[in-house]
Design a protein around this motif. Structure first.
Motif, PDB file in Angstrom:
ATOM      1  N   HIS A  95      -9.935  46.581 100.702  1.00  0.00           N
ATOM      2  CA  HIS A  95      -9.591  47.211 101.991  1.00  0.00           C
ATOM      3  C   HIS A  95      -9.179  48.668 101.803  1.00  0.00           C
ATOM      4  O   HIS A  95      -9.544  49.537 102.610  1.00  0.00           O
ATOM      5  CB  HIS A  95      -8.461  46.428 102.658  1.00  0.00           C
ATOM      6  CG  HIS A  95      -8.886  45.070 103.128  1.00  0.00           C
ATOM      7  ND1 HIS A  95     -10.059  44.829 103.801  1.00  0.00           N
ATOM      8  CD2 HIS A  95      -8.276  43.846 103.004  1.00  0.00           C
ATOM      9  CE1 HIS A  95     -10.165  43.552 104.085  1.00  0.00           C
ATOM     10  NE2 HIS A  95      -9.088  42.925 103.600  1.00  0.00           N
ATOM     11  N   LYS A  96      -8.435  48.939 100.732  1.00  0.00           N
ATOM     12  CA  LYS A  96      -8.051  50.329 100.465  1.00  0.00           C
ATOM     13  C   LYS A  96      -9.271  51.196 100.215  1.00  0.00           C
ATOM     14  O   LYS A  96      -9.373  52.327 100.716  1.00  0.00           O
ATOM     15  CB  LYS A  96      -7.116  50.389  99.255  1.00  0.00           C
ATOM     16  CG  LYS A  96      -5.702  49.907  99.528  1.00  0.00           C
ATOM     17  CD  LYS A  96      -4.836  50.070  98.298  1.00  0.00           C
ATOM     18  CE  LYS A  96      -3.393  49.637  98.580  1.00  0.00           C
ATOM     19  NZ  LYS A  96      -2.524  49.780  97.385  1.00  0.00           N
ATOM     20  N   ASP A  97     -10.189  50.654  99.419  1.00  0.00           N
ATOM     21  CA  ASP A  97     -11.419  51.420  99.139  1.00  0.00           C
ATOM     22  C   ASP A  97     -12.200  51.678 100.418  1.00  0.00           C
ATOM     23  O   ASP A  97     -12.698  52.800 100.640  1.00  0.00           O
ATOM     24  CB  ASP A  97     -12.278  50.643  98.137  1.00  0.00           C
ATOM     25  CG  ASP A  97     -11.604  50.536  96.781  1.00  0.00           C
ATOM     26  OD1 ASP A  97     -10.690  51.339  96.502  1.00  0.00           O
ATOM     27  OD2 ASP A  97     -11.994  49.631  96.001  1.00  0.00           O
ATOM     28  N   GLN A  98     -12.292  50.642 101.269  1.00  0.00           N
ATOM     29  CA  GLN A  98     -13.004  50.854 102.540  1.00  0.00           C
ATOM     30  C   GLN A  98     -12.299  51.888 103.399  1.00  0.00           C
ATOM     31  O   GLN A  98     -12.950  52.739 104.033  1.00  0.00           O
ATOM     32  CB  GLN A  98     -13.096  49.514 103.284  1.00  0.00           C
ATOM     33  CG  GLN A  98     -13.981  48.495 102.595  1.00  0.00           C
ATOM     34  CD  GLN A  98     -13.964  47.155 103.289  1.00  0.00           C
ATOM     35  OE1 GLN A  98     -13.281  47.006 104.309  1.00  0.00           O
ATOM     36  NE2 GLN A  98     -14.704  46.190 102.739  1.00  0.00           N
ATOM     37  N   GLN A 106      -1.405  32.619  90.293  1.00  0.00           N
ATOM     38  CA  GLN A 106      -1.857  33.901  89.740  1.00  0.00           C
ATOM     39  C   GLN A 106      -3.274  34.225  90.205  1.00  0.00           C
ATOM     40  O   GLN A 106      -3.583  35.365  90.548  1.00  0.00           O
ATOM     41  CB  GLN A 106      -1.809  33.853  88.203  1.00  0.00           C
ATOM     42  CG  GLN A 106      -0.395  33.801  87.624  1.00  0.00           C
ATOM     43  CD  GLN A 106       0.340  35.122  87.813  1.00  0.00           C
ATOM     44  OE1 GLN A 106      -0.268  36.153  88.068  1.00  0.00           O
ATOM     45  NE2 GLN A 106       1.658  35.083  87.714  1.00  0.00           N
ATOM     46  N   SER A 107      -4.114  33.191  90.196  1.00  0.00           N
ATOM     47  CA  SER A 107      -5.480  33.436  90.655  1.00  0.00           C
ATOM     48  C   SER A 107      -5.502  33.822  92.135  1.00  0.00           C
ATOM     49  O   SER A 107      -6.241  34.716  92.548  1.00  0.00           O
ATOM     50  CB  SER A 107      -6.335  32.189  90.428  1.00  0.00           C
ATOM     51  OG  SER A 107      -5.824  31.095  91.168  1.00  0.00           O
ATOM     52  N   THR A 108      -4.639  33.135  92.927  1.00  0.00           N
ATOM     53  CA  THR A 108      -4.566  33.479  94.353  1.00  0.00           C
ATOM     54  C   THR A 108      -4.071  34.913  94.552  1.00  0.00           C
ATOM     55  O   THR A 108      -4.627  35.686  95.353  1.00  0.00           O
ATOM     56  CB  THR A 108      -3.619  32.500  95.070  1.00  0.00           C
ATOM     57  OG1 THR A 108      -4.037  31.164  94.817  1.00  0.00           O
ATOM     58  CG2 THR A 108      -3.615  32.762  96.569  1.00  0.00           C
ATOM     59  N   VAL A 109      -3.023  35.285  93.792  1.00  0.00           N
ATOM     60  CA  VAL A 109      -2.494  36.655  93.893  1.00  0.00           C
ATOM     61  C   VAL A 109      -3.537  37.680  93.487  1.00  0.00           C
ATOM     62  O   VAL A 109      -3.712  38.728  94.123  1.00  0.00           O
ATOM     63  CB  VAL A 109      -1.221  36.777  93.019  1.00  0.00           C
ATOM     64  CG1 VAL A 109      -0.793  38.240  92.905  1.00  0.00           C
ATOM     65  CG2 VAL A 109      -0.090  35.966  93.612  1.00  0.00           C
ATOM     66  N   GLN A 114      -5.971  38.057  96.216  1.00  0.00           N
ATOM     67  CA  GLN A 114      -5.422  38.862  97.309  1.00  0.00           C
ATOM     68  C   GLN A 114      -5.335  40.331  96.931  1.00  0.00           C
ATOM     69  O   GLN A 114      -5.623  41.214  97.748  1.00  0.00           O
ATOM     70  CB  GLN A 114      -4.037  38.322  97.685  1.00  0.00           C
ATOM     71  CG  GLN A 114      -4.085  36.939  98.336  1.00  0.00           C
ATOM     72  CD  GLN A 114      -2.712  36.407  98.655  1.00  0.00           C
ATOM     73  OE1 GLN A 114      -1.710  37.033  98.288  1.00  0.00           O
ATOM     74  NE2 GLN A 114      -2.644  35.264  99.330  1.00  0.00           N
ATOM     75  N   LEU A 115      -4.932  40.611  95.699  1.00  0.00           N
ATOM     76  CA  LEU A 115      -4.882  42.009  95.250  1.00  0.00           C
ATOM     77  C   LEU A 115      -6.261  42.645  95.287  1.00  0.00           C
ATOM     78  O   LEU A 115      -6.422  43.819  95.669  1.00  0.00           O
ATOM     79  CB  LEU A 115      -4.293  42.087  93.835  1.00  0.00           C
ATOM     80  CG  LEU A 115      -2.793  41.799  93.707  1.00  0.00           C
ATOM     81  CD1 LEU A 115      -2.388  41.762  92.244  1.00  0.00           C
ATOM     82  CD2 LEU A 115      -1.979  42.859  94.445  1.00  0.00           C
ATOM     83  N   SER A 116      -7.263  41.878  94.853  1.00  0.00           N
ATOM     84  CA  SER A 116      -8.628  42.423  94.889  1.00  0.00           C
ATOM     85  C   SER A 116      -9.061  42.682  96.332  1.00  0.00           C
ATOM     86  O   SER A 116      -9.703  43.704  96.615  1.00  0.00           O
ATOM     87  CB  SER A 116      -9.592  41.455  94.205  1.00  0.00           C
ATOM     88  OG  SER A 116      -9.625  40.218  94.894  1.00  0.00           O
ATOM     89  N   GLN A 117      -8.683  41.760  97.255  1.00  0.00           N
ATOM     90  CA  GLN A 117      -9.015  42.004  98.658  1.00  0.00           C
ATOM     91  C   GLN A 117      -8.309  43.245  99.195  1.00  0.00           C
ATOM     92  O   GLN A 117      -8.914  44.059  99.902  1.00  0.00           O
ATOM     93  CB  GLN A 117      -8.634  40.778  99.484  1.00  0.00           C
ATOM     94  CG  GLN A 117      -9.497  39.546  99.202  1.00  0.00           C
ATOM     95  CD  GLN A 117      -9.039  38.344  99.987  1.00  0.00           C
ATOM     96  OE1 GLN A 117      -8.069  38.425 100.736  1.00  0.00           O
ATOM     97  NE2 GLN A 117      -9.735  37.220  99.811  1.00  0.00           N
ATOM     98  N   ILE A 118      -7.014  43.391  98.828  1.00  0.00           N
ATOM     99  CA  ILE A 118      -6.268  44.586  99.268  1.00  0.00           C
ATOM    100  C   ILE A 118      -6.924  45.843  98.719  1.00  0.00           C
ATOM    101  O   ILE A 118      -7.080  46.851  99.432  1.00  0.00           O
ATOM    102  CB  ILE A 118      -4.799  44.485  98.822  1.00  0.00           C
ATOM    103  CG1 ILE A 118      -4.098  43.372  99.609  1.00  0.00           C
ATOM    104  CG2 ILE A 118      -4.080  45.817  99.024  1.00  0.00           C
ATOM    105  CD1 ILE A 118      -2.730  43.035  99.077  1.00  0.00           C
TER     106      ILE A 118
END
Length: 945
Positions: free
Chosen positions: A695-698, A682-685, A688-692
């Protein structure tokens, strides 16, 4: 004025003022004087009058003195006078010896003024604050005053000090004072403070009290020290007695090891001072507190282990066997050793190995038993030896076996005195106290040990010359029937009850003597005096044991016949009543309190502690066994069987539950492991969601940056500013779009060149991968065909050679016939010609095969080079196509952004037109036309592709 004249030494002219009037004037002076010197003189005068006029000073001056303590904190002299005066008021003077009534009145006054002082809790808190003052004239009277308050109202003052911040810590600082008077009075204060208050005891212990007190004891000379050592030991006893937490802290802090030097006694033990005796007595009590039977078994066992490991037990045994030790110290040492070895197998084994310094050496147990059965020894010493022997045998089956073994015929040594011989001698001596002690000691050798009970049945005694020996069991019953003293009877009956309880074989031996049962029933049924009632109760207990543990092996004395005998001779109710005489005796409850035999006089020595537990266990069971009928017994036996079956079923279920518990535990561990893994996933997901999301925000930020535009004109700039675009950004986007279009055209050109190059290579004869592969396959087929032909030619040549050989053989055999020989020669010549032709043809085929193989190798090389060239071309083509797709995607994105901006610009222009502004549309129309042309060109290129 009269008072002043009296103070100044003038002669009084009028009547003298009373003490109360003088005290009142002094109180007024304390309350109203503005000068510190006047108040100090008045308080000094009150101090001088406080002993003689204690009631008046306490009644009138206490509030003024407390106010002085609050207000005149800067002057230590007046503080000291005030504290001394308060001490004189609340303290009961113990230096003189007043009459009883006067002493009672003084005690009442002390309690009265103490209660008045502590009613205001701030007064005690103020006193604790004053103890921080280092000045001797303030600190010392403050310590004495607080000690007096604790003596008079201990619980109330303890409660105030307990809730006062740092209250106990301030008092503990007194032990570190360099002035011995304050330190010693501080010890007395802490003694009063720690009496009966476990919470304060714990706080004092954790304020490093043990370390400080042991250091003071060492500095003062240990057991050779003075009264200060005694005060330290009394304080240690207060901290440790009945306080398991402090006892554990004392053990864990390795303070037991520091007690060993206290008991180092020299060879010359003559001339002990009274103070040394007192100090050593308190030190022994301190050891006993740590291993007392009332402590928890685990704590006692750990302390016993530590005392053995550090050598403290060995040191105590040295004192035990030393000469010249005072009797009371020797008695207390025996009691201390008793509790150190009680229930500890290692310590009991060591004690069994200790020998007295005699010639020849004798075991310490034998020497002690000699003192116990010697009627000339002090009573307290004999009690201590009995307690030591009981503790040695407590839960010690090995020691019990060794004692009983000394009575058996096979182990008796005529040249030495054994413990068994001493016990038998004491059991049958003329001294009733020796009878009782020996009987109780022997009963402890049988306690909870069925094997030794059966072994003791083998003991035979020689009563007199010419008569056969009798068993020990029979001799005990003979002495009972001879009418000895009550103490002897009680001891023998306790031994018999302990011996035959839970031992059916011993019961059978006892019943086998035909005189025993009639004697017991006769004793129970008689109406004897008050002293004999206890003997009747013990006889009833012994007969009840014979019923309860009877295995019905003797026909005349089965359970049922004995109960019938009781019903006829005694009566069941009367039997139960006589049985109850034991527990109703006043000495029974006293003996049941603690294991150590503590009796004021030898006549009170009737009950043993372990025997009281046996009576408590058997009384109810014997009562039920006597009152029940045979039918009820049968029912009970059936119920017991049913319960046993139920117990077996319950045991099975318990095992099943244990297995299920273990399975559940394993499953829980698996669940825990999977849960932790799930949490990691869950922490890994989430990462990854936060990274995605980042990237979306960027991407959105970049998209917004590309979408900004601005108009060049004022109104257009205002409208563009409203939409968040600037003219410079719009120009940059247009330049980027043109650049991407140029790159696209360039890539398209390069792609076309590559395609034309590949086409030309194919036209020039560079074989493609598929064509080359087919040609190689045809060559392989030709080579295989030639090989087959070659093999057939080789076979023919071989056949020809065989025929030639046969012809040669035939020509040799037919050499005598000329005609046939010439015929054979012709055939041979023909075969040789054919053979040579076939050989030539074979060589030709081999040459062709070699040529084809060389051609095949060259074509495989050409195929490999063409394949690598085609792969390189294909990779370059894919790369160019990917670049074209990326540039096209970027171009599409830019076109969409520009289309959005054009739409916004058109809408803004329309709004400006609606507002009445004139706008030139040529630039916009040209740009729009150019964008449309660009879109058409891109569509044509896509169609060409």
């Amino acid at each position: 004025m009269n008072f002043l004249r009296g103070v100044m030494g003038g002669q009084p002219t009028g009547p003298q003022p009373t003490g109360a009037e003088t005290i009142q004037k002094l109180c007024d002076r304390v309350a109203s004087s503005t000068l510190l010197e006047d108040r100090r003189d008045a308080v000094r005068a009150l101090k001088s009058l406080s002993k003689k006029y204690r009631m008046e000073v306490g009644t009138m001056a206490m509030d003024h003195l407390v106010r002085i303590l609050q207000t005149d904190r800067s002057d230590t002299e007046i503080l000291g006078y005030a504290l001394d005066t308060l001490y004189n008021i609340v303290c009961n003077d113990e230096e003189e010896e007043p009459e009883e009534n006067q002493q009672k009145q003084e005690d009442d006054l002390g309690a009265l003024f103490t209660d008045k002082f502590v009613q205001e809790t701030e007064n005690v808190t103020l006193l604790l604050t004053l103890l921080e003052e280092f000045d001797f004239h303030v600190r010392w009277p403050g310590v004495k005053l607080l000690t007096a308050l604790l003596k008079n109202q201990c619980a109330q003052v303890q409660g105030i000090i307990l809730v006062s911040p740092m209250g106990v810590s301030r008092l503990m600082d007194l032990l570190a004072d360099s002035r011995e008077v304050i330190r010693n009075d501080g010890l007395l204060l802490l003694q009063q403070l720690t009496k009966g208050n476990a919470a304060i005891q714990k706080i004092v212990a954790f304020e490093n009290a043990f370390e400080r007190l042991l250091d003071i004891i060492t500095e003062e000379g240990s057991s050779d020290g003075g009264i200060v050592v005694e005060d330290c030991l009394l304080l240690l006893l207060n901290l440790l007695k009945n306080n398991s937490s402090n006892q554990n802290f004392f053990k864990e802090g390795s303070y037991i090891q520091k007690m060993k030097p206290w008991f180092e006694v020299g060879d010359d033990n003559s001339g002990w001072s009274a103070q040394k005796v007192t100090n050593l007595h308190l030190m022994l009590q301190l050891v006993r507190v740590m291993v007392s039977p009332v402590n928890s078994p685990g704590a006692t066992a750990s302390c016993q282990k530590a005392m053995f490991q550090c050598g403290l037990l060995q040191q105590l045994c040295t004192i035990l066997m030393a000469t010249g030790v005072p009797a009371d110290i020797l008695t207390e040492t025996i009691n201390t050793v008793s509790e150190v070895i009680r229930g500890s197998e290692v310590n009991q084994d060591y004690f069994a190995s200790v020998n007295a310094p005699s010639n020849p050496p004798r075991p310490a147990i034998v020497v002690l038993l000699m003192s116990m059965v010697n009627e000339r020894q002090p009573f307290v010493l004999r009690c201590a030896v009995l307690y030591c022997f009981q503790c040695f045998l407590y839960k010690n089956h090995k020691g019990q076996g060794e004692i009983v073994a000394t009575l058996l015929p096979s182990t008796i040594d005529a040249n030495s005195i054994s413990a068994g011989q001493l016990l038998c001698g004491g059991l049958f001596s003329a001294d009733s106290l020796s009878n009782w002690c020996a009987a109780v000691a022997l009963a402890h050798a049988l306690q909870d040990n069925l094997t030794q009970k059966e072994q003791l049945l083998r003991v035979q005694l020689a009563t007199s010359l010419g008569k056969p020996p009798v068993s020990l069991l029979q001799q005990c019953t003979n002495i009972l029937s001879q009418g000895s003293r009550v103490q002897t009877k009680v001891g023998l009956l306790m031994l018999l009850c302990t011996w035959i309880s839970n031992c059916p074989i011993a019961v059978m031996h006892f019943l086998h003597n035909q005189d025993n049962v009639p004697f017991l029933t006769g004793q129970i049924s008689e109406n004897l005096g008050e002293d004999e009632r206890l003997v009747q109760g013990l006889c009833a207990l012994l007969l009840g044991i014979c019923i309860y543990y009877n295995d019905n092996s003797l026909e005349n004395y089965t359970k049922e016949k004995l109960k019938q005998l009781i019903e006829k001779r005694i009566g069941k109710e009367n039997f139960v009543e006589k049985l109850g005489f034991i527990t109703k005796h006043e000495l029974y409850s006293r003996a049941a309190q603690k294991p150590q035999p503590a009796f004021s006089t030898p006549e009170h020595m009737l009950f043993d502690h372990e025997f009281t537990k046996l009576v408590k266990e058997l009384e109810g069971m014997i009562t039920k066994a006597v009152l029940k009928s045979s039918e009820e017994e049968k029912k009970e036996e059936e119920v017991k069987k049913t319960l046993e079956q139920h117990d077996s079923i319950v045991t099975q279920y318990k095992e099943l539950i244990r297995e299920q518990d273990s399975q559940i535990k394993e499953l829980k561990e698996q669940v825990t492991l999977l849960t932790s893994q799930n949490e990691k996933m869950q922490s890994t997901v989430s990462q990854q969601l936060s990274q995605i999301q980042q990237h979306k925000d960027q991407y959105n930020i970049l998209k917004l940056k590309l979408g900004k535009d601005n108009q060049q004109t004022g109104n257009q700039a205002e409208a563009a500013h409203v939409n968040g675009l600037q003219p410079e950004e719009l120009n940059q986007l247009r330049e980027q779009l043109e650049e991407l279009q140029r790159q696209n055209q360039l890539l398209q050109t390069q792609l076309a060149e590559k395609d034309s190059l590949i086409t030309s290579m194919k036209a020039e004869g560079v074989p493609s991968a598929e064509g080359s592969t087919s040609e190689v396959t045809e060559l392989q087929r030709e080579v295989e065909l030639l090989k087959a032909q070659l093999q057939s030619q080789t076979a023919e040549i071989t056949q020809l050679q065989r025929e030639r050989q046969e012809l040669l053989k035939g020509s040799e055999t037919t050499a005598a016939v000329p005609g046939e020989n010439s015929l054979y020669k012709e055939k041979i010549a023909e075969l040789e010609s054919r053979l040579s032709a076939q050989t030539a043809e074979t060589q030709k085929f081999k040459g062709e095969v070699k040529t084809l193989l060389e051609s095949r190798e060259s074509m495989e090389k050409d195929l490999a080079s063409a394949t690598s060239t085609a792969a390189i071309m294909q990779a370059e083509k894919n790369k160019l196509q990917q670049e074209v797709q990326e540039s096209k995607k970027e171009q599409d994105d830019l076109l969409m952004l520009l289309a959005d901006q054009d739409q916004k610009i058109l809408s803004l222009k329309q709004r400006l037109k609606d507002l009445g502004e004139t706008i030139e549309d040529e630039d916009d129309l040209d740009s729009k036309d150019q964008f449309d042309d660009d879109e058409e060109e891109e569509e044509e290129e896509e169609c060409d592709e």
